[in-house]
Design a protein around this motif. Structure first.
Motif, PDB file in Angstrom:
ATOM      1  N   ALA A 286      -3.375  -2.174  -4.068  1.00 37.93           N
ATOM      2  CA  ALA A 286      -2.397  -1.861  -3.028  1.00 37.93           C
ATOM      3  C   ALA A 286      -1.364  -0.845  -3.517  1.00 37.93           C
ATOM      4  O   ALA A 286      -1.019   0.118  -2.808  1.00 37.93           O
ATOM      5  CB  ALA A 286      -1.702  -3.145  -2.570  1.00 37.93           C
ATOM      6  N   VAL A 287      -0.874  -1.052  -4.740  1.00 36.31           N
ATOM      7  CA  VAL A 287       0.126  -0.127  -5.288  1.00 36.31           C
ATOM      8  C   VAL A 287      -0.472   1.269  -5.462  1.00 36.31           C
ATOM      9  O   VAL A 287       0.190   2.282  -5.202  1.00 36.31           O
ATOM     10  CB  VAL A 287       0.671  -0.672  -6.618  1.00 36.31           C
ATOM     11  CG1 VAL A 287       1.510   0.381  -7.338  1.00 36.31           C
ATOM     12  CG2 VAL A 287       1.515  -1.920  -6.372  1.00 36.31           C
ATOM     13  N   ALA A 288      -1.727   1.333  -5.879  1.00 36.42           N
ATOM     14  CA  ALA A 288      -2.385   2.631  -6.026  1.00 36.42           C
ATOM     15  C   ALA A 288      -2.526   3.327  -4.673  1.00 36.42           C
ATOM     16  O   ALA A 288      -2.323   4.548  -4.569  1.00 36.42           O
ATOM     17  CB  ALA A 288      -3.751   2.458  -6.679  1.00 36.42           C
ATOM     18  N   ARG A 289      -2.878   2.577  -3.639  1.00 38.08           N
ATOM     19  CA  ARG A 289      -2.991   3.185  -2.308  1.00 38.08           C
ATOM     20  C   ARG A 289      -1.648   3.757  -1.858  1.00 38.08           C
ATOM     21  O   ARG A 289      -1.571   4.874  -1.337  1.00 38.08           O
ATOM     22  CB  ARG A 289      -3.488   2.155  -1.293  1.00 38.08           C
ATOM     23  CG  ARG A 289      -4.957   1.789  -1.415  1.00 38.08           C
ATOM     24  CD  ARG A 289      -5.440   1.019  -0.203  1.00 38.08           C
ATOM     25  NE  ARG A 289      -4.753  -0.247  -0.002  1.00 38.08           N
ATOM     26  CZ  ARG A 289      -5.128  -1.407  -0.517  1.00 38.08           C
ATOM     27  NH1 ARG A 289      -6.209  -1.468  -1.309  1.00 38.08           N
ATOM     28  NH2 ARG A 289      -4.459  -2.519  -0.268  1.00 38.08           N
ATOM     29  N   VAL A 290      -0.587   2.984  -2.059  1.00 34.96           N
ATOM     30  CA  VAL A 290       0.745   3.444  -1.660  1.00 34.96           C
ATOM     31  C   VAL A 290       1.162   4.667  -2.482  1.00 34.96           C
ATOM     32  O   VAL A 290       1.648   5.669  -1.943  1.00 34.96           O
ATOM     33  CB  VAL A 290       1.768   2.297  -1.829  1.00 34.96           C
ATOM     34  CG1 VAL A 290       3.189   2.833  -1.685  1.00 34.96           C
ATOM     35  CG2 VAL A 290       1.517   1.199  -0.811  1.00 34.96           C
TER      36      VAL A 290
ATOM     37  N   VAL B 139       7.062   7.572  -1.232  1.00 34.08           N
ATOM     38  CA  VAL B 139       7.066   6.271  -1.904  1.00 34.08           C
ATOM     39  C   VAL B 139       6.612   6.475  -3.336  1.00 34.08           C
ATOM     40  O   VAL B 139       5.618   7.173  -3.589  1.00 34.08           O
ATOM     41  CB  VAL B 139       6.129   5.245  -1.234  1.00 34.08           C
ATOM     42  CG1 VAL B 139       6.197   3.909  -1.985  1.00 34.08           C
ATOM     43  CG2 VAL B 139       6.498   5.030   0.212  1.00 34.08           C
ATOM     44  N   ASN B 140       7.323   5.857  -4.268  1.00 34.45           N
ATOM     45  CA  ASN B 140       6.920   5.864  -5.674  1.00 34.45           C
ATOM     46  C   ASN B 140       6.963   4.451  -6.234  1.00 34.45           C
ATOM     47  O   ASN B 140       8.019   3.795  -6.184  1.00 34.45           O
ATOM     48  CB  ASN B 140       7.848   6.756  -6.510  1.00 34.45           C
ATOM     49  CG  ASN B 140       7.492   8.221  -6.399  1.00 34.45           C
ATOM     50  OD1 ASN B 140       6.375   8.615  -6.723  1.00 34.45           O
ATOM     51  ND2 ASN B 140       8.432   9.027  -5.932  1.00 34.45           N
ATOM     52  N   PRO B 141       5.846   3.944  -6.755  1.00 33.19           N
ATOM     53  CA  PRO B 141       5.907   2.683  -7.492  1.00 33.19           C
ATOM     54  C   PRO B 141       6.749   2.869  -8.756  1.00 33.19           C
ATOM     55  O   PRO B 141       6.606   3.868  -9.459  1.00 33.19           O
ATOM     56  CB  PRO B 141       4.440   2.407  -7.848  1.00 33.19           C
ATOM     57  CG  PRO B 141       3.645   3.238  -6.885  1.00 33.19           C
ATOM     58  CD  PRO B 141       4.475   4.454  -6.643  1.00 33.19           C
ATOM     59  N   THR B 142       7.625   1.910  -9.027  1.00 34.05           N
ATOM     60  CA  THR B 142       8.539   2.061 -10.168  1.00 34.05           C
ATOM     61  C   THR B 142       8.497   0.895 -11.159  1.00 34.05           C
ATOM     62  O   THR B 142       8.877   1.074 -12.315  1.00 34.05           O
ATOM     63  CB  THR B 142       9.987   2.208  -9.669  1.00 34.05           C
ATOM     64  OG1 THR B 142      10.318   1.083  -8.834  1.00 34.05           O
ATOM     65  CG2 THR B 142      10.160   3.498  -8.871  1.00 34.05           C
ATOM     66  N   MET B 143       8.041  -0.295 -10.731  1.00 32.23           N
ATOM     67  CA  MET B 143       8.029  -1.446 -11.627  1.00 32.23           C
ATOM     68  C   MET B 143       6.812  -2.322 -11.337  1.00 32.23           C
ATOM     69  O   MET B 143       6.393  -2.448 -10.184  1.00 32.23           O
ATOM     70  CB  MET B 143       9.307  -2.289 -11.455  1.00 32.23           C
ATOM     71  CG  MET B 143      10.601  -1.538 -11.729  1.00 32.23           C
ATOM     72  SD  MET B 143      12.078  -2.494 -11.293  1.00 32.23           S
ATOM     73  CE  MET B 143      12.038  -3.781 -12.536  1.00 32.23           C
ATOM     74  N   LEU B 144       6.258  -2.932 -12.401  1.00 32.62           N
ATOM     75  CA  LEU B 144       5.129  -3.857 -12.298  1.00 32.62           C
ATOM     76  C   LEU B 144       5.416  -5.100 -13.116  1.00 32.62           C
ATOM     77  O   LEU B 144       5.989  -5.019 -14.205  1.00 32.62           O
ATOM     78  CB  LEU B 144       3.837  -3.207 -12.801  1.00 32.62           C
ATOM     79  CG  LEU B 144       3.206  -2.088 -11.960  1.00 32.62           C
ATOM     80  CD1 LEU B 144       2.116  -1.399 -12.765  1.00 32.62           C
ATOM     81  CD2 LEU B 144       2.627  -2.662 -10.673  1.00 32.62           C
TER      82      LEU B 144
ATOM     83  N   SER C 234       3.508  -8.854  -8.980  1.00 31.64           N
ATOM     84  CA  SER C 234       4.476  -8.171  -8.112  1.00 31.64           C
ATOM     85  C   SER C 234       4.784  -6.781  -8.637  1.00 31.64           C
ATOM     86  O   SER C 234       4.528  -6.455  -9.800  1.00 31.64           O
ATOM     87  CB  SER C 234       5.771  -8.984  -8.000  1.00 31.64           C
ATOM     88  OG  SER C 234       6.450  -9.027  -9.244  1.00 31.64           O
ATOM     89  N   ALA C 235       5.332  -5.972  -7.774  1.00 31.45           N
ATOM     90  CA  ALA C 235       5.729  -4.607  -8.120  1.00 31.45           C
ATOM     91  C   ALA C 235       6.940  -4.236  -7.281  1.00 31.45           C
ATOM     92  O   ALA C 235       7.222  -4.871  -6.246  1.00 31.45           O
ATOM     93  CB  ALA C 235       4.588  -3.632  -7.863  1.00 31.45           C
ATOM     94  N   VAL C 236       7.644  -3.220  -7.723  1.00 31.91           N
ATOM     95  CA  VAL C 236       8.735  -2.644  -6.932  1.00 31.91           C
ATOM     96  C   VAL C 236       8.355  -1.221  -6.582  1.00 31.91           C
ATOM     97  O   VAL C 236       7.869  -0.468  -7.441  1.00 31.91           O
ATOM     98  CB  VAL C 236      10.071  -2.685  -7.696  1.00 31.91           C
ATOM     99  CG1 VAL C 236      11.156  -1.945  -6.911  1.00 31.91           C
ATOM    100  CG2 VAL C 236      10.494  -4.120  -7.960  1.00 31.91           C
ATOM    101  N   ILE C 237       8.538  -0.866  -5.328  1.00 34.97           N
ATOM    102  CA  ILE C 237       8.271   0.502  -4.883  1.00 34.97           C
ATOM    103  C   ILE C 237       9.539   1.076  -4.260  1.00 34.97           C
ATOM    104  O   ILE C 237      10.293   0.361  -3.597  1.00 34.97           O
ATOM    105  CB  ILE C 237       7.080   0.585  -3.909  1.00 34.97           C
ATOM    106  CG1 ILE C 237       7.303  -0.295  -2.678  1.00 34.97           C
ATOM    107  CG2 ILE C 237       5.786   0.189  -4.607  1.00 34.97           C
ATOM    108  CD1 ILE C 237       6.178  -0.206  -1.657  1.00 34.97           C
ATOM    109  N   ASP C 238       9.755   2.335  -4.518  1.00 34.76           N
ATOM    110  CA  ASP C 238      10.943   3.048  -4.030  1.00 34.76           C
ATOM    111  C   ASP C 238      10.516   3.922  -2.858  1.00 34.76           C
ATOM    112  O   ASP C 238       9.882   4.955  -3.031  1.00 34.76           O
ATOM    113  CB  ASP C 238      11.528   3.902  -5.153  1.00 34.76           C
ATOM    114  CG  ASP C 238      12.800   4.639  -4.743  1.00 34.76           C
ATOM    115  OD1 ASP C 238      13.087   4.748  -3.534  1.00 34.76           O
ATOM    116  OD2 ASP C 238      13.512   5.108  -5.645  1.00 34.76           O
ATOM    117  N   GLY C 239      10.855   3.496  -1.669  1.00 34.30           N
ATOM    118  CA  GLY C 239      10.500   4.240  -0.470  1.00 34.30           C
ATOM    119  C   GLY C 239      11.699   4.956   0.122  1.00 34.30           C
ATOM    120  O   GLY C 239      12.808   4.418   0.132  1.00 34.30           O
ATOM    121  N   ARG C 240      11.471   6.167   0.609  1.00 38.65           N
ATOM    122  CA  ARG C 240      12.524   6.956   1.258  1.00 38.65           C
ATOM    123  C   ARG C 240      11.953   7.528   2.557  1.00 38.65           C
ATOM    124  O   ARG C 240      10.908   8.184   2.550  1.00 38.65           O
ATOM    125  CB  ARG C 240      12.997   8.098   0.355  1.00 38.65           C
ATOM    126  CG  ARG C 240      13.356   7.690  -1.079  1.00 38.65           C
ATOM    127  CD  ARG C 240      14.615   6.871  -1.154  1.00 38.65           C
ATOM    128  NE  ARG C 240      14.863   6.390  -2.505  1.00 38.65           N
ATOM    129  CZ  ARG C 240      16.045   6.451  -3.106  1.00 38.65           C
ATOM    130  NH1 ARG C 240      17.086   6.953  -2.478  1.00 38.65           N
ATOM    131  NH2 ARG C 240      16.176   5.979  -4.333  1.00 38.65           N
TER     132      ARG C 240
END
Length: 423
Positions: free
Chosen positions: A225-229, A276-281, A295-301
């Protein structure tokens, strides 16, 4: 004189460690707030320090204008800075070295330079008895680098009376120059900023031994999912602000036109689309154990006007087995590039650089204006700097070897002083 004092003020502020590591960690802004308050009190201002938590301090003062019937103006800057690894820097980020014509250090462009320019201009004007036409509220905030919970948001929610009569504001990340070729210089005024969606996304699966077959692996589900985003190619969406900006560059494909602007294209290009950039895993607790959760954190703008499209796309990319929750969720802003305040900014810039041209742009990040806008305040990014053509200014934000040219600081002081006369 303000031009002489601004460098000293900037250096003093940089030497005060006000690192904000998030989650209320770090030394806080109290020492910087006390410094700023003392400098304002020296020239006769009544200053208030408001602490939202231990060490998380905000400074507020009001200058009475000559026409009390006019709406008030807010000048705002934040006192906190992001963390750093000193070993990566040519000059220690808290040393405030003046070298190669620049002031070096964390906060030199984000945003102790503007804090120093505000202080220098206000101090000179009050020493000389030059009051502005309208009331001016001066505000130095805590916690902007972590979303403003202990700063702008605290002030808006707990002390709204401080903003009495305020309808307009100027703050960071605007008014700086970008050179195009050898004969054109644009000054970018932030008239819009993207919304912010810091999200924690999570997947659940079946825990088990790492040596066995496991088709319900939370790490695999999350990673896909994180890779798709992270790899999604968001389409170009032209907002009124960026359409106006692109008019200055001529006809052609928006991405091609912006790519020609050099390093600043990274920031300006982000104003053309949602990002969107994934920033934490985070997952697991032992090498041979499949964890139950990941879980992960993603930074969306998201762009102004495109929030609904943004979240619909995010949910489609994450899929049905991954949940999301907000770490921070803040609005997108966009204001028209017209009116007397815009005219004052443009005229103040061109009075100091007649060959320049002021244009609006959309900022890829966010500022304290998101909180202030909840009170109906209309604002712009206007921290004026005339910059060398070869300086990667946008790369300085949260980057290594952050620095600001001395003559740029002095240019900014002159422009801000004119601006207060014109507005």
């Amino acid at each position: 004189m303000a031009e002489d004092e601004v460098v000293e003020l900037c250096c003093d502020l940089i030497r005060i460690d006000s690192t904000n590591a998030g989650d209320n960690a770090g030394p806080g802004e109290r020492a910087a707030a006390e410094y700023v308050a003392a400098k304002l009190a020296e020239v006769g201002l009544e200053v208030t320090i408001l602490e939202s938590d231990d060490r998380r301090a905000n400074v507020v003062a009001r200058i009475e204008g000559t026409d009390p019937g006019r709406d008030a103006l807010l000048l705002h800057g934040h006192l906190d800075v992001v963390p750093f690894d000193a070993g990566d820097w040519r000059h220690h980020p808290l040393s405030a070295e003046v070298a190669d014509g620049c002031v070096w250090g964390r906060g030199a462009v984000d945003m102790k330079d503007m804090d120093a320019m505000i202080l220098a201009v206000v101090r000179q004007r009050l020493r000389e008895g030059r009051r502005p036409g309208r009331d001016v509220v001066i505000m130095f905030t805590a916690d902007e680098e972590a979303g403003g919970e202990y700063g702008a948001k605290f002030l808006v929610e707990e002390h709204p009376g401080l903003f009495e009569g305020v309808t307009e504001a100027i703050g960071e990340v605007g008014g700086f120059s970008v050179s195009i070729g050898t004969d054109r210089r644009l000054y970018l005024i932030e008239a819009a900023e993207k919304g912010m969606a810091w999200m924690r996304v999570a997947a659940k699966g079946r825990a088990g031994h790492g040596s066995m077959l496991n088709l319900d692996n939370a790490v695999t589900e999350l990673a896909d999912a994180v890779a798709r985003v992270g790899r999604h190619e968001w389409p170009v969406r032209l907002t009124p602000t960026m359409s106006r900006f692109l008019e200055e560059l001529g006809d052609g494909d928006p991405e091609v036109l912006i790519a020609k602007l050099g390093p600043v294209a990274r920031m300006l290009g982000a104003g053309l689309r949602n990002t969107v950039n994934p920033t934490m895993l985070e997952a697991g607790y032992k090498s041979n154990v499949v964890p139950q959760t990941a879980s992960a954190v993603i930074d969306g703008r998201f762009l102004p006007g495109f929030e609904e499209e943004f979240f619909a796309t995010i949910d489609e990319l994450l899929g049905p087995n991954v949940t999301r929750e907000f770490v921070q969720h803040q609005v997108a802003l966009e204001f028209g590039f017209e009116g007397s305040l815009v005219t004052a900014m443009v005229e103040a810039l061109l009075a100091e650089d007649p060959a320049g041209r002021a244009v609006p742009y959309t900022m890829s990040g966010g500022t304290d204006l998101k909180s202030f806008s909840r009170l109906g305040i209309r604002g712009y990014g206007f921290a004026p700097l005339k910059l060398p053509a070869d300086l990667d200014f946008s790369g300085m934000f949260h980057g290594v070897d952050e620095r600001v040219p001395v003559d740029s600081l002095q240019f900014g002081v002159r422009v801000l002083d004119r601006f207060l006369d014109y507005c």
